[in-house]
Design a protein around this motif. Structure first.
Motif, mmCIF file in Angstrom:
data_model
loop_
_atom_site.group_PDB
_atom_site.id
_atom_site.type_symbol
_atom_site.label_atom_id
_atom_site.label_comp_id
_atom_site.label_asym_id
_atom_site.label_seq_id
_atom_site.Cartn_x
_atom_site.Cartn_y
_atom_site.Cartn_z
ATOM 1 N N THR A 40 0.795 -1.222 0.000
ATOM 2 C CA THR A 40 0.000 0.000 0.000
ATOM 3 C C THR A 40 0.829 1.275 0.000
ATOM 4 O O THR A 40 1.971 1.297 0.440
ATOM 5 N N PRO A 45 0.744 4.796 1.883
ATOM 6 C CA PRO A 45 0.121 5.204 3.151
ATOM 7 C C PRO A 45 -0.927 6.299 2.983
ATOM 8 O O PRO A 45 -0.769 7.223 2.184
ATOM 9 N N TRP A 46 -2.031 6.166 3.759
ATOM 10 C CA TRP A 46 -2.983 7.277 3.865
ATOM 11 C C TRP A 46 -2.295 8.484 4.511
ATOM 12 O O TRP A 46 -2.448 9.617 4.052
ATOM 13 N N ALA A 55 3.403 7.292 7.839
ATOM 14 C CA ALA A 55 2.786 6.470 8.887
ATOM 15 C C ALA A 55 2.052 5.279 8.259
ATOM 16 O O ALA A 55 0.818 5.206 8.302
ATOM 17 N N PRO A 56 2.789 4.357 7.671
ATOM 18 C CA PRO A 56 2.133 3.216 7.007
ATOM 19 C C PRO A 56 1.345 2.329 7.961
ATOM 20 O O PRO A 56 0.501 1.553 7.523
ATOM 21 N N GLU A 57 1.608 2.441 9.265
ATOM 22 C CA GLU A 57 0.893 1.596 10.231
ATOM 23 C C GLU A 57 -0.603 1.900 10.267
ATOM 24 O O GLU A 57 -1.392 1.089 10.764
ATOM 25 N N TYR A 58 -1.026 3.053 9.766
ATOM 26 C CA TYR A 58 -2.447 3.370 9.733
ATOM 27 C C TYR A 58 -3.154 2.767 8.524
ATOM 28 O O TYR A 58 -4.370 2.890 8.393
ATOM 29 N N GLY A 59 -2.396 2.115 7.641
ATOM 30 C CA GLY A 59 -2.993 1.538 6.452
ATOM 31 C C GLY A 59 -2.817 2.441 5.251
ATOM 32 O O GLY A 59 -2.193 3.505 5.325
ATOM 33 N N GLY A 60 -3.370 2.015 4.130
ATOM 34 C CA GLY A 60 -3.238 2.800 2.910
ATOM 35 C C GLY A 60 -3.889 2.100 1.740
ATOM 36 O O GLY A 60 -4.628 1.128 1.896
ATOM 37 N N TYR A 105 -7.745 -1.435 -0.191
ATOM 38 C CA TYR A 105 -7.115 -0.594 0.814
ATOM 39 C C TYR A 105 -7.185 -1.240 2.186
ATOM 40 O O TYR A 105 -7.952 -2.171 2.431
ATOM 41 N N ASN A 112 -7.265 -0.311 6.509
ATOM 42 C CA ASN A 112 -7.512 0.658 7.569
ATOM 43 C C ASN A 112 -7.082 0.063 8.891
ATOM 44 O O ASN A 112 -7.293 -1.126 9.139
#
Length: 393
Positions: A288, A290-291, A295-300, A306, A308
């Motif tokens: 992904t 990143p959103w 901070a890729p840990e928040y998802g993307g 996608y 989350n």
């Protein structure tokens, strides 16, 4: 007369969840029906959903499918699911990559020379980092254009030209910017490689093998086959206008699909458990952008899929929003816990204004996937790629 301006019509209403304290998943998300009633109490005319927890499956509905007749919303109704189409389109392209017929990092011009953009690759189309602009605000430039385009047929070439003729949003690969033009071009690549339409390949490779009996791509057909809810947009003086009958050629490989909550749960479970893609291609799909930058840990956003961050870990899925119909489909990484929800009103709130409908919807989604959350959990819903252009008057 005044009303809230209608926003661009084909987008995705993704919410990413930021939590002050993550909690483990509960065994169940509770009874679904009261959570849907909270959504209708917040102002949504009708809503229906299916939640899955292992072998336990519950389907429920609340509110009305038609505000004039008072006909109730029913579980299992057909629904326009908008940008969830992108996961289907991306899945077929990744299957082609697994067959050695497509290279994700090949330039766009290798497959579509007439549409080449320097530096843009197939991968950048699928993860929305191409910088190619969207076309929604061109097609739906005024309120009247919503009715004018109700029966109009758009060709993929027209849609691609609309997007490519707009200023780029960013240099190729430099940033994430949601654009339906990316998936129109992706659909054109699919067509070029296979010699068949996206609808044909999606049906042959996904819909029929999985037995998705109520899922199809209508093309230029304006009617939704089978039981379905109206598709409302609040118009002048708050009158609800129904856009359920619509020529969805303007969505094509980016947003044409009709489906049900049960079919979508079946599809995503098959996808996430490796029944549609080889491990290498599923890994590509789940790589992904990143959103939140840095901070890729928040998802993307991956390739048509996608993630989350939820209290119980990353959830995978997609969502879609077209004229009057919206859908969100979220799933645990192993496909064991799932929830898909469909609603029959869109474009009802101005940017920056309170949105109790979305608040209630997100609460339902998180509860069904993760169980009840402690009061210390802080949930922030953000929709970073709902287009913000108003229809111009």
């Amino acid at each position: 007369m005044t009303r809230t301006p209608v926003r661009a019509a084909l987008g995705t209403a993704v919410a990413f969840i930021l939590l002050a304290g993550a909690a483990p998943a509960a065994a169940t998300g509770g009874t679904l029906r009261p959570q849907l009633e909270a959504i209708t109490a917040a102002g949504m005319p009708g809503v229906f959903a299916q939640a899955v927890d292992g072998r336990h499956r519950q389907s429920a509905a609340a509110g009305v499918a038609d505000v004039t007749t008072g006909a109730p919303t029913r579980p299992g109704m057909r629904h326009r699911v908008g940008s969830i189409t992108k996961t289907f389109t991306a899945t077929v392209l990744l299957q082609l990559a697994g067959e050695g017929r497509l290279r994700l990092d090949a330039p766009l011009g290798r497959y579509l020379p007439a549409y080449a953009v320097d530096g843009v690759t197939v991968r950048m189309l699928l993860n929305h980092t191409s910088g190619i602009a969207d076309y929604d605000h061109v097609i739906f430039a005024t309120d009247t254009s919503l009715e004018e385009n109700r029966h109009r047929t758009f060709t993929p070439a027209e849609l691609a030209a609309f997007g490519l003729n707009q200023p780029a949003t960013n240099p190729p690969g430099a940033a994430w910017s949601y654009s339906n033009t990316n998936y129109v071009l992706a659909g054109m690549i699919l067509e070029k490689i296979t010699g068949r339409s996206p609808a044909y390949e999606i049906t042959k490779r996904i819909i029929r093998p999985l037995g998705l009996r109520h899922t199809y791509l209508p093309g230029t057909g304006t009617r939704i086959h089978g039981p379905h809810a109206a598709a409302y947009i609040p118009w002048y003086e708050g009158v609800l206008v129904d856009f359920a009958d619509y020529n969805m050629s303007w969505g094509w490989a980016a947003g044409d699909l009709v489906s049900t909550t049960d079919d979508l749960n079946r599809f995503y479970r098959a996808l996430l458990t490796g029944k549609l893609l080889k491990p290498a291609q599923l890994a590509e799909m789940q790589t992904t952008v990143p959103w939140v930058p840095g901070a890729p840990e928040y998802g993307g956003y991956g390739l048509g899929l996608y993630s989350n961050l939820l209290p119980c870990g990353l959830a995978w899925g997609h969502d879609g929003l077209v004229l009057g119909h919206s859908t969100i489909s979220w799933h645990s990484a192993d496909g064991r816990r799932q929830v898909t929800v469909a609603q029959n009103m869109t474009h009802y709130v101005a940017p920056g204004q309170p949105d109790p409908i979305s608040d209630a919807t997100i609460t339902m989604l998180v509860t069904q996937l993760c169980g009840e959350q402690p009061a210390t959990a802080r949930t922030t819903a953000a929709r970073p790629h709902l287009a913000e252009q108003s229809f111009r008057r």
